[in-house]
Design a protein around this motif. Structure first.
Motif, PDB file in Angstrom:
ATOM      1  N   MET A 189      -3.729  17.867  12.135  1.00 13.57           N
ATOM      2  CA  MET A 189      -3.660  18.933  13.145  1.00 13.57           C
ATOM      3  C   MET A 189      -4.653  20.059  12.859  1.00 13.57           C
ATOM      4  SD  MET A 189       0.363  19.130  14.197  1.00 13.57           S
ATOM      5  CE  MET A 189       1.077  19.135  12.554  1.00 13.57           C
ATOM      6  N   LEU A 190      -4.850  20.398  11.599  1.00 16.74           N
ATOM      7  CA  LEU A 190      -5.796  21.453  11.245  1.00 16.74           C
ATOM      8  C   LEU A 190      -7.253  21.011  11.400  1.00 16.74           C
ATOM      9  CD1 LEU A 190      -3.997  22.840   8.084  1.00 16.74           C
ATOM     10  CD2 LEU A 190      -4.289  24.031  10.274  1.00 16.74           C
ATOM     11  N   ASN A 191      -7.475  19.716  11.486  1.00 14.47           N
ATOM     12  CA  ASN A 191      -8.834  19.176  11.585  1.00 14.47           C
ATOM     13  C   ASN A 191      -9.105  18.603  12.983  1.00 14.47           C
ATOM     14  OD1 ASN A 191     -11.343  18.656  10.237  1.00 14.47           O
ATOM     15  ND2 ASN A 191     -10.840  16.483  10.328  1.00 14.47           N
ATOM     16  N   ASP A 192      -8.650  19.292  13.982  1.00 14.26           N
ATOM     17  CA  ASP A 192      -8.916  18.898  15.370  1.00 14.26           C
ATOM     18  C   ASP A 192      -8.506  17.463  15.667  1.00 14.26           C
ATOM     19  OD1 ASP A 192     -10.017  21.444  15.873  1.00 14.26           O
ATOM     20  OD2 ASP A 192     -11.989  20.790  15.185  1.00 14.26           O
ATOM     21  N   LEU A 193      -7.323  17.083  15.202  1.00 16.32           N
ATOM     22  CA  LEU A 193      -6.715  15.776  15.453  1.00 16.32           C
ATOM     23  C   LEU A 193      -7.543  14.621  14.891  1.00 16.32           C
ATOM     24  CD1 LEU A 193      -5.369  16.375  19.067  1.00 16.32           C
ATOM     25  CD2 LEU A 193      -4.282  16.889  16.872  1.00 16.32           C
ATOM     26  N   ASP A 194      -7.954  14.798  13.645  1.00 14.31           N
ATOM     27  CA  ASP A 194      -8.707  13.764  12.935  1.00 14.31           C
ATOM     28  C   ASP A 194      -8.457  13.945  11.437  1.00 14.31           C
ATOM     29  OD1 ASP A 194     -10.439  11.612  12.690  1.00 14.31           O
ATOM     30  OD2 ASP A 194     -12.250  12.825  12.770  1.00 14.31           O
TER      31      ASP A 194
END
Length: 146
Positions: A76-81
């Protein structure tokens, strides 16, 4: 997992369910003793957020749940990746399992979070790394320090 309100009994779309017990399993037997680690017949959960033990078809425990939380937070913190994860174009489920096992054995939480901080300027790195690495050190029978 986050789950939209449409599955909630009152059908109010503003509700969010934070915990879904659909894949829950017991870690204690009827007598209150911790279950023994064993191979399971089928995989339950989300391949992307599963622990290595789960991907190896081993019984899940409290550690597995917390590792899944680490993967979800990073995701979630990594733009959904997930950072440094190779992109798979395969539809073969066996290949997906092998790819996830190789990725999760080869890329530590601290490396993922360092990558996350470097490219997104997040400041959670130290706290999140300590949390995820501490969870990762737990054994099957260990009780997390909730």
């Amino acid at each position: 997992m986050l789950k939209g309100g449409s599955n909630h009994p009152d059908k109010n779309d503003n509700n969010v369910v934070l915990i879904d017990f659909g894949y829950a399993s017991r870690f204690q037997d009827k007598d209150g003793k911790h279950i023994k680690q064993h191979e399971v017949e089928s995989f339950k959960g989300n391949i992307l957020f599963a622990s290595i033990d789960q991907l190896d078809f081993q019984s899940a425990t409290r550690k597995s749940d917390l590792i899944s939380i680490c993967y979800m937070l990073i995701f979630m913190l990594n733009d959904l990746d997930l950072p440094l994860q190779p992109k798979d174009d395969t539809n073969d489920i066996g290949d997906l399992f092998e790819s996830q096992i190789k990725y999760k054995k080869g890329v530590s939480f601290s490396r993922m979070i360092k990558e996350l901080d470097q490219f997104h300027g997040n400041t959670l790195g130290k706290q999140l790394t300590v949390f995820c690495e501490e969870i990762n050190q737990l054994g099957f029978y260990d009780q997390p320090d909730y």
